[in-house]
Design a protein around this motif. Sequence first.
Motif, PDB file in Angstrom:
ATOM      1  N   VAL A  49      11.062   2.985   0.169  1.00 49.77           N
ATOM      2  CA  VAL A  49      11.815   2.363  -0.924  1.00 49.77           C
ATOM      3  C   VAL A  49      11.320   0.953  -1.242  1.00 49.77           C
ATOM      4  O   VAL A  49      11.400   0.511  -2.390  1.00 49.77           O
ATOM      5  CB  VAL A  49      13.330   2.375  -0.633  1.00 49.77           C
ATOM      6  CG1 VAL A  49      13.848   3.808  -0.560  1.00 49.77           C
ATOM      7  CG2 VAL A  49      13.677   1.616   0.641  1.00 49.77           C
ATOM      8  N   VAL A  50      10.808   0.236  -0.242  1.00 51.71           N
ATOM      9  CA  VAL A  50      10.244  -1.093  -0.517  1.00 51.71           C
ATOM     10  C   VAL A  50       9.021  -0.974  -1.415  1.00 51.71           C
ATOM     11  O   VAL A  50       8.782  -1.840  -2.273  1.00 51.71           O
ATOM     12  CB  VAL A  50       9.895  -1.817   0.798  1.00 51.71           C
ATOM     13  CG1 VAL A  50       9.013  -3.041   0.543  1.00 51.71           C
ATOM     14  CG2 VAL A  50      11.163  -2.241   1.523  1.00 51.71           C
ATOM     15  N   ASN A  51       8.270   0.085  -1.274  1.00 55.89           N
ATOM     16  CA  ASN A  51       7.048   0.266  -2.067  1.00 55.89           C
ATOM     17  C   ASN A  51       7.302   0.810  -3.467  1.00 55.89           C
ATOM     18  O   ASN A  51       6.372   1.205  -4.176  1.00 55.89           O
ATOM     19  CB  ASN A  51       6.069   1.153  -1.315  1.00 55.89           C
ATOM     20  CG  ASN A  51       5.385   0.425  -0.172  1.00 55.89           C
ATOM     21  OD1 ASN A  51       5.353  -0.803  -0.151  1.00 55.89           O
ATOM     22  ND2 ASN A  51       4.844   1.154   0.779  1.00 55.89           N
ATOM     23  N   ILE A  52       8.562   0.821  -3.878  1.00 56.30           N
ATOM     24  CA  ILE A  52       8.937   1.137  -5.258  1.00 56.30           C
ATOM     25  C   ILE A  52       9.564  -0.111  -5.863  1.00 56.30           C
ATOM     26  O   ILE A  52      10.585  -0.599  -5.384  1.00 56.30           O
ATOM     27  CB  ILE A  52       9.940   2.305  -5.317  1.00 56.30           C
ATOM     28  CG1 ILE A  52       9.344   3.571  -4.702  1.00 56.30           C
ATOM     29  CG2 ILE A  52      10.365   2.575  -6.770  1.00 56.30           C
ATOM     30  CD1 ILE A  52      10.349   4.707  -4.556  1.00 56.30           C
ATOM     31  N   ARG A 124       1.815  -6.687  -2.778  1.00 56.49           N
ATOM     32  CA  ARG A 124       2.132  -6.955  -1.368  1.00 56.49           C
ATOM     33  C   ARG A 124       3.102  -5.890  -0.854  1.00 56.49           C
ATOM     34  O   ARG A 124       4.303  -6.110  -0.711  1.00 56.49           O
ATOM     35  CB  ARG A 124       2.697  -8.362  -1.166  1.00 56.49           C
ATOM     36  CG  ARG A 124       3.812  -8.780  -2.087  1.00 56.49           C
ATOM     37  CD  ARG A 124       4.222 -10.227  -1.775  1.00 56.49           C
ATOM     38  NE  ARG A 124       5.438 -10.598  -2.479  1.00 56.49           N
ATOM     39  CZ  ARG A 124       6.673 -10.422  -2.016  1.00 56.49           C
ATOM     40  NH1 ARG A 124       6.850  -9.863  -0.827  1.00 56.49           N
ATOM     41  NH2 ARG A 124       7.716 -10.794  -2.720  1.00 56.49           N
ATOM     42  N   PRO A 125       2.583  -4.719  -0.561  1.00 58.64           N
ATOM     43  CA  PRO A 125       3.402  -3.603  -0.106  1.00 58.64           C
ATOM     44  C   PRO A 125       3.991  -3.845   1.281  1.00 58.64           C
ATOM     45  O   PRO A 125       3.644  -4.804   1.976  1.00 58.64           O
ATOM     46  CB  PRO A 125       2.423  -2.438  -0.097  1.00 58.64           C
ATOM     47  CG  PRO A 125       1.088  -3.067   0.094  1.00 58.64           C
ATOM     48  CD  PRO A 125       1.158  -4.367  -0.642  1.00 58.64           C
ATOM     49  N   PHE A 126       4.843  -2.939   1.664  1.00 60.95           N
ATOM     50  CA  PHE A 126       5.479  -2.985   2.985  1.00 60.95           C
ATOM     51  C   PHE A 126       4.434  -3.085   4.079  1.00 60.95           C
ATOM     52  O   PHE A 126       3.430  -2.374   4.079  1.00 60.95           O
ATOM     53  CB  PHE A 126       6.302  -1.712   3.187  1.00 60.95           C
ATOM     54  CG  PHE A 126       7.000  -1.632   4.521  1.00 60.95           C
ATOM     55  CD1 PHE A 126       8.262  -2.169   4.690  1.00 60.95           C
ATOM     56  CD2 PHE A 126       6.387  -1.003   5.603  1.00 60.95           C
ATOM     57  CE1 PHE A 126       8.919  -2.074   5.915  1.00 60.95           C
ATOM     58  CE2 PHE A 126       7.031  -0.913   6.836  1.00 60.95           C
ATOM     59  CZ  PHE A 126       8.291  -1.451   6.985  1.00 60.95           C
ATOM     60  N   TYR A 134       7.709  -6.884   6.246  1.00 59.63           N
ATOM     61  CA  TYR A 134       7.591  -7.682   5.028  1.00 59.63           C
ATOM     62  C   TYR A 134       7.513  -6.761   3.808  1.00 59.63           C
ATOM     63  O   TYR A 134       7.162  -5.590   3.909  1.00 59.63           O
ATOM     64  CB  TYR A 134       6.332  -8.544   5.070  1.00 59.63           C
ATOM     65  CG  TYR A 134       6.179  -9.419   6.281  1.00 59.63           C
ATOM     66  CD1 TYR A 134       6.624 -10.733   6.275  1.00 59.63           C
ATOM     67  CD2 TYR A 134       5.577  -8.931   7.440  1.00 59.63           C
ATOM     68  CE1 TYR A 134       6.470 -11.554   7.392  1.00 59.63           C
ATOM     69  CE2 TYR A 134       5.417  -9.740   8.564  1.00 59.63           C
ATOM     70  CZ  TYR A 134       5.866 -11.044   8.531  1.00 59.63           C
ATOM     71  OH  TYR A 134       5.711 -11.835   9.642  1.00 59.63           O
ATOM     72  N   GLY A 135       7.783  -7.330   2.649  1.00 58.45           N
ATOM     73  CA  GLY A 135       7.674  -6.602   1.393  1.00 58.45           C
ATOM     74  C   GLY A 135       8.796  -6.993   0.459  1.00 58.45           C
ATOM     75  O   GLY A 135       9.834  -7.521   0.895  1.00 58.45           O
ATOM     76  N   LYS A 142      17.141  -3.856   0.670  1.00 59.98           N
ATOM     77  CA  LYS A 142      16.801  -2.470   0.986  1.00 59.98           C
ATOM     78  C   LYS A 142      16.938  -2.166   2.475  1.00 59.98           C
ATOM     79  O   LYS A 142      17.300  -1.050   2.852  1.00 59.98           O
ATOM     80  CB  LYS A 142      15.401  -2.149   0.465  1.00 59.98           C
ATOM     81  CG  LYS A 142      15.361  -2.126  -1.059  1.00 59.98           C
ATOM     82  CD  LYS A 142      13.999  -1.836  -1.640  1.00 59.98           C
ATOM     83  CE  LYS A 142      14.055  -1.808  -3.170  1.00 59.98           C
ATOM     84  NZ  LYS A 142      12.734  -1.538  -3.789  1.00 59.98           N
ATOM     85  N   GLY A 143      16.691  -3.174   3.317  1.00 58.20           N
ATOM     86  CA  GLY A 143      16.882  -2.971   4.742  1.00 58.20           C
ATOM     87  C   GLY A 143      18.317  -2.620   5.083  1.00 58.20           C
ATOM     88  O   GLY A 143      18.585  -1.753   5.925  1.00 58.20           O
TER      89      GLY A 143
END
Length: 417
Positions: A49-52, A124-126, A134-135, A142-143
């Motif tokens: 989900v971080v990478n979206i 700057r992806p996860f 990070y991300g 999201k965490g």
Amino acid sequence: MRFKTIALAGASMLLALPVHAATAPVKDAKVWGAAEAAKGDQLKLLEQVVNIDSGTGDVEGGRKVAAILSARLKAMGFAIESVKAEAEGLPDNTVATLKGTGKGRILLIGHLDTVFGPGTAAKRPFRMDAEKAYGPGVADEKGGVVEGVYALQILHDQGFKDFGQIVFLIETSEERGSPGAHQLIDKLVSDADVELNLEPGDTPDVLTVWRKGAVALHVEVTGRAAHAGIAPGEGRNAATELIHQITADDVFPKTGDGITMNLTMLQAGTRENIIPDSAAATYSLRIREKADLPKVMAVVERNAQTTAVPDTKVRVYHQEPFFPPLASNAGTDALAARAEAIYAGIGKTITRGGNGGASESALAYEGGIPALDGLGPAAGGFHADTEYLLLGSLTPRLYLLTKLIQELGHTPPPHLK
């Protein structure tokens, strides 16, 4: 702000909390083992989900993240409802509801929107190192949302039904003051006994027991346009007057636990050869008490009555809705005492604090139910490229949230007076 545990034990008794909240803490080995076992999958979902990208107003990104989370909740038996945002240009909010066989009505709130624009996740992806993840939005929030999903998964897998209902609101506009969800939150609060908020905990391991209210305060100046080279004297420079107003308004603290007012946006001019006929400034005003807002407005409005540039007009206003403060209160303190006892059961200490970051817990408090904030993983660097989540907090915080839901489902707290 920190409080002594002894004083809070008395507050707990006054609020008729169960005896086990004040007795020797005990570790629930079954829940702890499940929280430990979940860590790998928890991180995989967090990475996904971080990478979206899902910055506030990113409708497609918000839909993608909501679809991933909704599928997992639906598989646990939650009824999923997509609720149209109350403001334009925002993704739908997600309301997941599960009925139990017990008493407590628990409202979990998390937000999937971030402050980061399109393309940030690609840049700057996860990523992780030995201590941190990070991300964009990895911690805020999201965490916490992923933690909420896994707490509910543990309860599902262990057949826990001792609650009246659990409602998980995943909203999409918190970073702008939740303009797309205020009415929805009010409705959900009216059918709940307690609210648990999945905002990140401050480092090293802090619960949030108070928050400032957040208000966007606007100062707008209207002047008169003119050619900047041929007839500048015919103009009335709105930008110059705005500078005057900003200087006059610079009387409030920029940091600290009380009122703070920080300039965050400026707009003036359209071309280099035109005297600007309009200019605007936006302040992020943070207030500890609701009574602070009229105090600040009185000062800014008084300043607006005196202009340095003749024939200019100054307008001062703030917009609804805004987040009120989450004031220090006995209901939140009693919930924090429960959390401290749960943490003590795993041999850890969690402290109490507050900050200027507003959240939906203030709306729960306004609605008359106890609220506890900062239950997501411990983290820092919020709203910046340095945002991080402490990996060592994942399992303890997941355990804490899971046990809080169990306790509150069995014995909900009284509503606020």
